[in-house]
Design a protein around this motif. Structure first.
Motif, short mmCIF file in Angstrom:
data_model
loop_
_atom_site.label_atom_id
_atom_site.label_comp_id
_atom_site.label_asym_id
_atom_site.label_seq_id
_atom_site.Cartn_x
_atom_site.Cartn_y
_atom_site.Cartn_z
N ASN A 53 40.90 33.82 39.75
CA ASN A 53 41.75 34.30 40.84
C ASN A 53 43.21 33.91 40.58
O ASN A 53 43.57 32.74 40.62
N SER A 55 45.75 34.23 42.43
CA SER A 55 46.41 33.62 43.59
C SER A 55 46.19 32.11 43.64
O SER A 55 46.89 31.41 44.37
N LYS A 298 41.63 28.79 50.55
CA LYS A 298 41.77 29.78 49.47
C LYS A 298 40.55 29.77 48.55
O LYS A 298 40.04 30.83 48.16
N THR A 302 37.82 32.81 48.37
CA THR A 302 37.57 33.42 47.06
C THR A 302 36.08 33.39 46.72
O THR A 302 35.53 34.36 46.19
#
Length: 321
Positions: A53, A55, A298, A302
């Motif tokens: 990921n 991000s 986060k 995810t």
């Protein structure tokens, strides 16, 4: 069995802490194997999640990735060895492997603490200096921090190991479940003054010195929390709680390791002695991925997206067939 030889010519050590447990060994084996599998899956999964990921390619998650890699490194230095010894009737280990295990476990502990120290500084910048965070904690600096942490630990304990290898030993029985540097030095017939001096120096570098940035960081963080807005307090709590729990758990593990190694534990039940000796290397790599995986939104989101994607892909494949 007593041997009068130098550690360089010593062929093996005997581990004297294993009990004759008969068929119960298979229960111990299954429990240990289960713990190892959970540690491998939990830490590997979070490493994959962070790497996949984009991000999550932020400083905090890069430090977490280093932490999870270290958990795999330390666990692999202990668990396969434990599993082999549990099923074995003769609890011996070659001298070369014993010193290799010492190197692995000691560097694991040092990398763990250094990683937690840098993470505390990262949280300090994020909470106390949010406007300067992106300029003061760039990805290049993160990678430099991580490289220095690992290289510093490997070099420092290479010196420790080199000093241990030069000793003349008058025994080969280690009263432990795995190899420990302190217990080997206790068997030395030769002068250990250099080892003791460097040991004190290493303690200052490994334990006392890292306490200052941790204390400084959290003093600043707590000051901002008490004087800042409710939103700032919530952000600090959500991001610092896993780190504080991990730091405290690591401190407990080191404390248990010290009292188990340095003090006479013969009056303590054998099961408790085993728990104390393995606490650091079991609970820490088990707790960290659970704490950070559940607490960090986060990472949690995810993981949910990846799980949903896999379920949808599996359902589509079944529908097509």
């Amino acid at each position: 069995m007593m041997l009068n030889s130098t550690s360089s010519t010593l062929s093996y050590f005997i581990l004297g802490a294993y009990l004759q447990v008969g068929n119960v060994r298979y229960l111990y084996f299954m429990l240990t194997a289960l713990l190892y599998v959970v540690i491998l899956i939990a830490n590997t999964s979070l490493i994959v999640v962070i790497c996949m990921n984009r991000s999550l390619h932020e400083p905090m998650y890069m430090f977490l990735c280093s932490l999870f890699v270290n958990e795999l490194y330390g666990s692999s230095g202990l668990f396969p060895f434990l599993l082999t010894q549990i099923l074995s009737d003769i609890h011996t280990v070659s001298a070369s492997f014993c010193f290799l295990q010492i190197y692995c476990l000691y560097t694991y502990a040092n990398i763990e603490l250094c990683n937690l120290v840098v993470m505390s500084y990262d949280r300090y910048l994020a909470i106390c200096c949010p406007l300067q965070y992106n300029t003061r904690m760039t990805l290049n600096k993160v990678f430099i921090f991580i490289i220095v942490i690992w290289l510093y630990s490997f070099v420092k304990f290479f010196i420790t190991l080199s000093l241990a290898l030069r000793l003349t030993l008058c025994g080969n029985i280690i009263h432990s479940l795995y190899c420990r540097n302190y217990l080997i030095i206790k068997m030395a017939c030769s002068d250990t003054k250099v080892n003791n001096i460097y040991g004190l120096f290493a303690v200052v570098l490994s334990v006392i010195l890292p306490l200052f940035p941790i204390i400084f960081s959290y003093m600043k963080i707590f000051h901002v929390c008490f004087s800042g807005s409710k939103q700032t307090r919530q952000k600090a709590v959500s991001t610092c709680t896993p780190h504080l729990v991990s730091l405290l758990n690591f401190s407990f593990g080191c404390f248990f390791e010290i009292i188990h190694t340095r003090l006479d534990m013969n009056s303590v039940p054998s099961v408790l002695r085993i728990i104390l000796s393995l606490y650091l290397f079991i609970i820490q790599p088990l707790l960290n991925p659970i704490m950070y995986g559940l607490q960090m939104s986060k990472i949690r989101n995810t993981c949910k997206i990846l799980c949903c994607y896999k379920m949808l892909t599996a359902h589509r494949d079944l529908t097509l067939t």
